[in-house]
Structures are given as structure tokens and as C-alpha cells.
Design a protein around this motif. Structure first.
Motif, PDB file in Angstrom:
ATOM      1  N   CYS A 223      -0.464 -12.239  -8.499  1.00  0.00           N
ATOM      2  CA  CYS A 223       0.279 -10.997  -8.286  1.00  0.00           C
ATOM      3  C   CYS A 223      -0.421  -9.802  -8.933  1.00  0.00           C
ATOM      4  O   CYS A 223      -0.983  -9.917 -10.020  1.00  0.00           O
ATOM      5  N   MET A 224      -0.337  -8.667  -8.261  1.00  0.00           N
ATOM      6  CA  MET A 224      -0.936  -7.434  -8.755  1.00  0.00           C
ATOM      7  C   MET A 224      -0.251  -6.239  -8.093  1.00  0.00           C
ATOM      8  O   MET A 224       0.491  -6.411  -7.131  1.00  0.00           O
ATOM      9  N   SER A 225      -0.519  -5.055  -8.602  1.00  0.00           N
ATOM     10  CA  SER A 225      -0.030  -3.857  -7.927  1.00  0.00           C
ATOM     11  C   SER A 225      -0.932  -3.585  -6.731  1.00  0.00           C
ATOM     12  O   SER A 225      -2.047  -4.104  -6.637  1.00  0.00           O
ATOM     13  N   ARG A 226      -0.449  -2.786  -5.804  1.00  0.00           N
ATOM     14  CA  ARG A 226      -1.210  -2.516  -4.575  1.00  0.00           C
ATOM     15  C   ARG A 226      -2.597  -1.939  -4.838  1.00  0.00           C
ATOM     16  O   ARG A 226      -3.513  -2.156  -4.066  1.00  0.00           O
ATOM     17  N   ASP A 227      -2.747  -1.208  -5.955  1.00  0.00           N
ATOM     18  CA  ASP A 227      -4.068  -0.644  -6.244  1.00  0.00           C
ATOM     19  C   ASP A 227      -4.982  -1.631  -6.964  1.00  0.00           C
ATOM     20  O   ASP A 227      -6.109  -1.310  -7.290  1.00  0.00           O
ATOM     21  N   GLY A 228      -4.530  -2.877  -7.171  1.00  0.00           N
ATOM     22  CA  GLY A 228      -5.334  -3.902  -7.814  1.00  0.00           C
ATOM     23  C   GLY A 228      -6.124  -4.765  -6.850  1.00  0.00           C
ATOM     24  O   GLY A 228      -6.787  -5.714  -7.256  1.00  0.00           O
ATOM     25  N   ILE A 229      -6.057  -4.436  -5.542  1.00  0.00           N
ATOM     26  CA  ILE A 229      -6.756  -5.221  -4.525  1.00  0.00           C
ATOM     27  C   ILE A 229      -7.335  -4.288  -3.469  1.00  0.00           C
ATOM     28  O   ILE A 229      -6.763  -3.237  -3.179  1.00  0.00           O
ATOM     29  N   SER A 230      -8.489  -4.655  -2.939  1.00  0.00           N
ATOM     30  CA  SER A 230      -9.048  -3.918  -1.806  1.00  0.00           C
ATOM     31  C   SER A 230      -9.459  -4.927  -0.738  1.00  0.00           C
ATOM     32  O   SER A 230      -9.818  -6.065  -1.050  1.00  0.00           O
ATOM     33  N   TRP A 231      -9.395  -4.506   0.493  1.00  0.00           N
ATOM     34  CA  TRP A 231      -9.710  -5.368   1.636  1.00  0.00           C
ATOM     35  C   TRP A 231     -10.939  -4.851   2.359  1.00  0.00           C
ATOM     36  O   TRP A 231     -11.056  -3.651   2.595  1.00  0.00           O
ATOM     37  N   THR A 232     -11.842  -5.751   2.736  1.00  0.00           N
ATOM     38  CA  THR A 232     -12.943  -5.355   3.616  1.00  0.00           C
ATOM     39  C   THR A 232     -12.461  -5.394   5.059  1.00  0.00           C
ATOM     40  O   THR A 232     -12.930  -4.645   5.893  1.00  0.00           O
ATOM     41  N   ARG A 233     -11.521  -6.277   5.314  1.00  0.00           N
ATOM     42  CA  ARG A 233     -10.848  -6.351   6.606  1.00  0.00           C
ATOM     43  C   ARG A 233      -9.450  -6.885   6.330  1.00  0.00           C
ATOM     44  O   ARG A 233      -9.284  -8.014   5.906  1.00  0.00           O
ATOM     45  N   ALA A 234      -8.461  -6.057   6.532  1.00  0.00           N
ATOM     46  CA  ALA A 234      -7.088  -6.403   6.165  1.00  0.00           C
ATOM     47  C   ALA A 234      -6.468  -7.385   7.157  1.00  0.00           C
ATOM     48  O   ALA A 234      -6.832  -7.409   8.332  1.00  0.00           O
ATOM     49  N   PRO A 235      -5.510  -8.180   6.673  1.00  0.00           N
ATOM     50  CA  PRO A 235      -4.817  -9.115   7.557  1.00  0.00           C
ATOM     51  C   PRO A 235      -3.788  -8.400   8.440  1.00  0.00           C
ATOM     52  O   PRO A 235      -3.431  -7.246   8.183  1.00  0.00           O
ATOM     53  N   SER A 236      -3.328  -9.097   9.457  1.00  0.00           N
ATOM     54  CA  SER A 236      -2.210  -8.621  10.267  1.00  0.00           C
ATOM     55  C   SER A 236      -0.943  -8.820   9.454  1.00  0.00           C
ATOM     56  O   SER A 236      -0.863  -9.733   8.625  1.00  0.00           O
ATOM     57  N   ILE A 237       0.063  -7.997   9.688  1.00  0.00           N
ATOM     58  CA  ILE A 237       1.295  -8.043   8.899  1.00  0.00           C
ATOM     59  C   ILE A 237       2.442  -8.596   9.734  1.00  0.00           C
ATOM     60  O   ILE A 237       2.619  -8.242  10.892  1.00  0.00           O
ATOM     61  N   TRP A 238       3.211  -9.483   9.107  1.00  0.00           N
ATOM     62  CA  TRP A 238       4.408 -10.047   9.710  1.00  0.00           C
ATOM     63  C   TRP A 238       5.576  -9.676   8.813  1.00  0.00           C
ATOM     64  O   TRP A 238       5.538  -9.924   7.602  1.00  0.00           O
ATOM     65  N   LEU A 239       6.614  -9.058   9.375  1.00  0.00           N
ATOM     66  CA  LEU A 239       7.805  -8.687   8.618  1.00  0.00           C
ATOM     67  C   LEU A 239       8.654  -9.947   8.486  1.00  0.00           C
ATOM     68  O   LEU A 239       9.511 -10.233   9.306  1.00  0.00           O
ATOM     69  N   SER A 240       8.394 -10.735   7.448  1.00  0.00           N
ATOM     70  CA  SER A 240       8.931 -12.089   7.346  1.00  0.00           C
ATOM     71  C   SER A 240      10.375 -12.186   6.848  1.00  0.00           C
ATOM     72  O   SER A 240      11.008 -13.221   7.020  1.00  0.00           O
ATOM     73  N   SER A 241      10.878 -11.151   6.206  1.00  0.00           N
ATOM     74  CA  SER A 241      12.262 -11.175   5.712  1.00  0.00           C
ATOM     75  C   SER A 241      12.703  -9.751   5.431  1.00  0.00           C
ATOM     76  O   SER A 241      11.941  -8.800   5.618  1.00  0.00           O
ATOM     77  N   THR A 242      13.914  -9.615   4.933  1.00  0.00           N
ATOM     78  CA  THR A 242      14.420  -8.280   4.601  1.00  0.00           C
ATOM     79  C   THR A 242      13.822  -7.734   3.317  1.00  0.00           C
ATOM     80  O   THR A 242      13.928  -6.547   3.047  1.00  0.00           O
ATOM     81  N   ILE A 243      13.161  -8.601   2.510  1.00  0.00           N
ATOM     82  CA  ILE A 243      12.615  -8.130   1.233  1.00  0.00           C
ATOM     83  C   ILE A 243      11.093  -8.157   1.150  1.00  0.00           C
ATOM     84  O   ILE A 243      10.524  -7.556   0.264  1.00  0.00           O
ATOM     85  N   ALA A 244      10.432  -8.860   2.074  1.00  0.00           N
ATOM     86  CA  ALA A 244       8.981  -9.008   1.943  1.00  0.00           C
ATOM     87  C   ALA A 244       8.268  -9.031   3.293  1.00  0.00           C
ATOM     88  O   ALA A 244       8.849  -9.424   4.303  1.00  0.00           O
ATOM     89  N   ASP A 245       7.037  -8.605   3.260  1.00  0.00           N
ATOM     90  CA  ASP A 245       6.132  -8.688   4.407  1.00  0.00           C
ATOM     91  C   ASP A 245       5.040  -9.682   4.033  1.00  0.00           C
ATOM     92  O   ASP A 245       4.706  -9.835   2.856  1.00  0.00           O
TER      93      ASP A 245
END
Length: 126
Positions: free
Chosen positions: A58-80
Motif C-alpha cells: 500500500c502507498m499513496s497515489r504519488d508513491g507509484i508511477s506507471w510506464t503503461r497503466a492498467p485498465s480500471i474496473w469499478l469493482s465495488s462501491t468503495i474501490a476500483d
């Protein structure tokens, strides 16, 4: 990290960060800071992993960078959740109510001595 008073900045020998990605190599990331490592036993994580709990880095959003980001699935009411659109590998989870994101420990190229620090949603595994 819990018990140490904050996040873990990666050691100077790893100043370039920890790298990881999906099975086919399409989606790649670099982690620069880790807040904590948890083992999640919730039903969604167990189903997405094929039955076992998922160990999340786990990290904050600024703790990771992507060279090619994944596709996003809205998996629940609290998380993607993010996955590679080519190989389907689960790569990412992000809560909608805060800035925390997480990647599975198994997606790192080298995990070194990183290990889970605590269990979450353990009551769902019983």
C-alpha cells in the motif's frame, strides 16, 4: 509503516524504486514509497486471486508511477481495481474515499524481505 511512525522510503540502494508488472509485461510500474503491507482476506480479494488472500503493498497515489497503466474496473462501491487488458493480471486496487492505492506483492519483480505486517478482513475467511 505501522509501529514505526510512518511510511517506508526505499533504501538508497533501491532509490530507483521497486519495479513490477503484469505477467505479459504490458503494464509496468515503479514504487517509490511503501506505507504498509497487508494481507486481505475479503471475499473479493480471495475470488480475484483464485482463493488465497492477497498481500497488498500500500502507498499513496504519488508513491507509484506507471510506464503503461492498467485498465480500471469499478469493482465495488468503495474501490476500483486495475488489470492488464492483455493478460488479465490483477495489478492495482484503489479506495475511492482516500488517496491510498495498492499493488499485489506478487506483482513485484523482486520482493526482497517485504512481508505482510497485518491481516485485514480476517473474519471473512473464517
Amino acid at each position: 509503516m505501522p509501529g514505526t511512525g510512518g511510511c517506508m522510503t526505499l533504501a538508497p540502494s533501491r532509490s530507483s524504486g521497486l519495479e513490477g508488472g503484469c505477467l505479459c509485461g504490458r503494464c509496468r510500474f515503479t514504487i517509490y514509497r511503501i506505507d504498509e503491507i497487508v494481507e486481505c482476506h475479503c471475499l473479493r480479494c480471495r475470488r480475484l486471486s483464485g482463493g488465497a488472500p492477497v498481500t497488498w503493498v500500500c502507498m499513496s497515489r504519488d508513491g507509484i508511477s506507471w510506464t503503461r497503466a492498467p485498465s480500471i474496473w469499478l469493482s465495488s462501491t468503495i474501490a476500483d481495481r486495475g488489470f492488464c487488458p492483455t493478460c488479465g493480471c490483477m495489478l492495482w486496487m484503489a479506495y475511492r474515499f482516500n488517496s491510498e492505492v495498492a499493488v499485489p506483492l506478487g506483482s513485484l519483480d523482486e520482493r526482497g524481505d517485504l512481508a505482510s505486517e497485518r491481516r485485514i478482513h480476517a473474519q471473512e475467511a473464517e
